[in-house]
Scaffold this motif. Structure first.
Motif, PDB file in Angstrom:
ATOM      1  N   ARG A   2       0.835  -1.194   0.000  1.00 55.43           N
ATOM      2  CA  ARG A   2       0.000   0.000   0.000  1.00 55.43           C
ATOM      3  C   ARG A   2       0.873   1.248   0.000  1.00 55.43           C
ATOM      4  N   ARG A   3       0.585   2.153  -0.946  1.00 53.43           N
ATOM      5  CA  ARG A   3       1.356   3.387  -1.054  1.00 53.43           C
ATOM      6  C   ARG A   3       0.724   4.447  -0.166  1.00 53.43           C
ATOM      7  N   LEU A   4       1.549   5.307   0.417  1.00 57.09           N
ATOM      8  CA  LEU A   4       1.046   6.393   1.247  1.00 57.09           C
ATOM      9  C   LEU A   4       0.230   7.377   0.413  1.00 57.09           C
ATOM     10  N   CYS A  34       4.917   9.813  -1.683  1.00 59.82           N
ATOM     11  CA  CYS A  34       3.512   9.496  -1.463  1.00 59.82           C
ATOM     12  C   CYS A  34       2.681   9.991  -2.635  1.00 59.82           C
ATOM     13  N   HIS A 185      -6.220   1.599  13.862  1.00 56.91           N
ATOM     14  CA  HIS A 185      -6.039   1.183  12.462  1.00 56.91           C
ATOM     15  C   HIS A 185      -5.918  -0.330  12.368  1.00 56.91           C
ATOM     16  N   ARG A 189      -8.433  -2.798  10.348  1.00 58.48           N
ATOM     17  CA  ARG A 189      -7.960  -3.775   9.362  1.00 58.48           C
ATOM     18  C   ARG A 189      -8.413  -5.191   9.741  1.00 58.48           C
ATOM     19  N   GLN A 204      -6.366   1.172   1.729  1.00 61.17           N
ATOM     20  CA  GLN A 204      -5.626   2.225   2.433  1.00 61.17           C
ATOM     21  C   GLN A 204      -6.479   2.760   3.582  1.00 61.17           C
ATOM     22  N   PHE A 220       3.095   7.922  10.131  1.00 63.37           N
ATOM     23  CA  PHE A 220       3.142   7.157   8.892  1.00 63.37           C
ATOM     24  C   PHE A 220       4.041   5.934   8.990  1.00 63.37           C
ATOM     25  N   ASP A 224      -0.069   0.009  10.000  1.00 63.98           N
ATOM     26  CA  ASP A 224      -1.419   0.016   9.437  1.00 63.98           C
ATOM     27  C   ASP A 224      -1.916   1.406   9.077  1.00 63.98           C
ATOM     28  N   ASP A 226      -1.716   4.368   6.463  1.00 67.88           N
ATOM     29  CA  ASP A 226      -1.309   4.485   5.058  1.00 67.88           C
ATOM     30  C   ASP A 226      -1.320   5.915   4.551  1.00 67.88           C
TER      31      ASP A 226
END
Length: 247
Positions: A2-4, A34, A185, A189, A204, A220, A224, A226
């Motif tokens: 997962r990208r920020l 990001c 978070h 999830r 995300q 960040f 968990d 994102d």
């Protein structure tokens, strides 16, 4: 992986000069750590679109109507937003829930409207101070998520971003500690995991609640978290860019 994502929610703050200045500064900066999104007020979407047209910045809207057209004075349909290449729409922000009575059912229906238009829904969830003090924060968050978990298909979940915003930390200068934020978070999830391992791994989950350049890196770095849904700090180019570059 997962990208920020760092998303700036301007709320009801903008002018032509501010929009041009702020977006030009973000557009001209080099950001490779990001993805970036901005959510100006409705009247400035056209200007924002033209200012960032050739930049890797995603344009967002702060809310949308349940209706597609008709006699709904003051409302803005999702189809109208798409004409300005709006890619994301905030749904269920705590201010929309508390000030305008948006229920979990309305949040679900708005999410479906956004997804029908091929956009990404950034769905906001989170507890008040009273709910946290009563130890009900997990129950509140699960209730806010339940309809989405039950009603959205796996394919629709691919276009959903969640934003956990402890209401007690929005615009107050208070921030959940990185440990508090990570714990919630992780819980969120786990709820996604009960539905689908793939959804849990790919969705995300942003943190929203007085995110600043000074605390972004630590937030960040949590496994968990994102990225961030940024309020006041998104109105200052240097501060916002500091958050975008946090490592």
């Amino acid at each position: 992986m997962r990208r920020l994502l760092v998303a700036g929610n301007w709320k009801m703050n903008a002018s032509v000069a501010m929009t041009e200045h702020l977006l030009s500064a973000i557009r001209d900066a080099e950001i490779d750590t990001c993805d970036v999104a901005v959510f100006p007020p409705f009247p400035y979407l056209a200007l924002a679109h033209s200012t960032i047209a050739d930049a890797p910045i995603r344009l967002g809207a702060q809310t949308c109507s349940l209706e597609q057209s008709g006699a709904f004075t003051g409302e803005v349909a999702v189809s109208m937003l798409s004409e300005f290449q709006v890619a994301l729409v905030l749904v269920g922000h705590s201010e929309r829930r508390s000030l305008y009575g948006e229920t979990d059912k309305i949040v679900l229906l708005k999410t479906l409207r956004v997804l029908e238009q091929g956009m990404t829904a950034v769905v906001c969830i989170g507890e008040t101070l009273e709910e946290r003090q009563a130890g009900n924060e997990r129950e509140v968050v699960e209730t806010q998520l339940r309809l989405l978990l039950d009603e959205l298909s796996d394919q629709q979940w691919q276009s959903v971003v969640l934003a956990y915003e402890p209401v007690w930390a929005i615009g107050t200068g208070e921030t959940a500690t990185p440990e508090q934020a990570q714990a919630m978070h992780r819980y969120i999830r786990s709820l996604l995991q009960q539905r689908s391992a793939d959804i849990a791994n790919t969705t995300q989950i942003l943190y929203g609640g007085s995110v600043k350049a000074a605390n972004a890196a630590e937030l960040f770095s949590q496994p968990d978290i994102d990225g961030g849904l940024v309020g006041g700090a998104s109105l200052d180019a240097n501060e916002f860019l500091g958050i975008c570059r946090a490592k």
